[in-house]
Design a protein around this motif. Sequence first.
Motif, mmCIF file in Angstrom:
data_model
loop_
_atom_site.group_PDB
_atom_site.id
_atom_site.type_symbol
_atom_site.label_atom_id
_atom_site.label_comp_id
_atom_site.label_asym_id
_atom_site.label_seq_id
_atom_site.Cartn_x
_atom_site.Cartn_y
_atom_site.Cartn_z
ATOM 1 N N ALA A 1 0.848 -1.187 0.000
ATOM 2 C CA ALA A 1 0.000 0.000 0.000
ATOM 3 C C ALA A 1 0.880 1.232 0.000
ATOM 4 O O ALA A 1 2.049 1.193 0.397
ATOM 5 C CB ALA A 1 -0.922 0.001 1.223
ATOM 6 N N GLY A 2 0.347 2.345 -0.474
ATOM 7 C CA GLY A 2 1.114 3.577 -0.514
ATOM 8 C C GLY A 2 0.231 4.786 -0.743
ATOM 9 O O GLY A 2 -1.001 4.698 -0.707
ATOM 10 N N THR A 3 0.869 5.916 -1.000
ATOM 11 C CA THR A 3 0.174 7.180 -1.212
ATOM 12 C C THR A 3 0.690 7.833 -2.477
ATOM 13 O O THR A 3 1.902 7.908 -2.700
ATOM 14 C CB THR A 3 0.388 8.137 -0.017
ATOM 15 N N ARG A 4 -0.228 8.307 -3.327
ATOM 16 C CA ARG A 4 0.162 8.995 -4.554
ATOM 17 C C ARG A 4 0.570 10.434 -4.262
ATOM 18 O O ARG A 4 0.413 10.931 -3.139
ATOM 19 C CB ARG A 4 -1.008 8.955 -5.543
ATOM 20 N N LYS A 5 1.081 11.124 -5.276
ATOM 21 C CA LYS A 5 1.547 12.498 -5.096
ATOM 22 C C LYS A 5 0.439 13.443 -4.655
ATOM 23 O O LYS A 5 0.701 14.447 -3.998
ATOM 24 C CB LYS A 5 2.175 13.007 -6.409
ATOM 25 N N ASN A 6 -0.797 13.122 -5.013
ATOM 26 C CA ASN A 6 -1.917 13.973 -4.600
ATOM 27 C C ASN A 6 -2.393 13.664 -3.187
ATOM 28 O O ASN A 6 -3.399 14.211 -2.725
ATOM 29 C CB ASN A 6 -3.073 13.848 -5.591
ATOM 30 N N GLY A 7 -1.684 12.771 -2.481
ATOM 31 C CA GLY A 7 -2.036 12.442 -1.111
ATOM 32 C C GLY A 7 -3.074 11.357 -0.962
ATOM 33 O O GLY A 7 -3.411 10.987 0.168
#
Length: 230
Positions: free
Chosen positions: A132-138
Motif C-alpha cells: 500500500a502507498g500514497t500517490r503524489k496527490n495524497g
Amino acid sequence: MGKGRFAGFAICISAGAADAAPWTQEAGNWYVQAGLLGQTIDSEQAVRLETYAEYGLTSRWTVTGQVEGVTFPDLAGFNQYAYRLTGRRRFWQQGSLMLAVEGGLVGGEAIGGLFGGCETIGGEARLSFGGAGTRKNGRGWFFFTDAAIREHGNCRRQRLEAGYGAELAPNWFAVNKVFYDRGGGLAQSAKFESTLVRRFEATDLGFGVRQEFGGDFQEFGLLISLERRF
C-alpha cells in the motif's frame, strides 16, 4: 489521507471478498465484514450471504473466520453453505510490501462446489503478497495477490485472487478484484468484482457488481457490504 490511515483501509477492504491478503490486525483489534449478494446463476435467482472476521493475536498473527451460504428460492435442494477458520502469519516486510502465509480448516459447497465431497471438513494453505502507498496527490492505493490450495473430501481446488484499490476522493474508494478457481468437477470459474466504498470513521459501506467471465456457469450479481473495525 496519511499513509498509516490508508494501510488500515487496505487491511479491512482487501480482507472482505478476497478473504485474505497479507495484512494482519494489531493485537486485540477486530475487523468484521458482512456482504449480501443478489445473483443470477444460469437464469436461476440466488442470494449469497458472506460473513467474515479477523482478530489480532499479535502484530504478526491474526485469526480469521468465515461463514457463508447461498440459497436458491426456486431450487431449495441446491442451497449451499461453507465455513473457514485459519491463522495468518506475516513473515516478511520491506517498506510497505508484505508477505504472509495462512492455513486452517475449510469445508462446505459454497466454497468448493456441489460435487466431489466438498461439504466435508478439510484444509487450506495460502500465500499472500501485497502493498500500500500514497500517490503524489495524497490519496492512497493498495494491491494484493493470493494463491491458495483447498482440499476436503475428494474436492480439490486451486484459487488465485488479485485486487487493486485506490482513493478517488476523500473517504471514497474504488476496489477491483479478480478470482480464478480451478479443480475437478464443475469447478472452473473466473470472476471480476468492482466495488465503490464510502468510509465513515470505523465503518465502511460498499456497493458493487460481481461478474463471471469464464467458467462452468453464467453468473452476475449485485452486492452490498458493511465493514467495521473495533
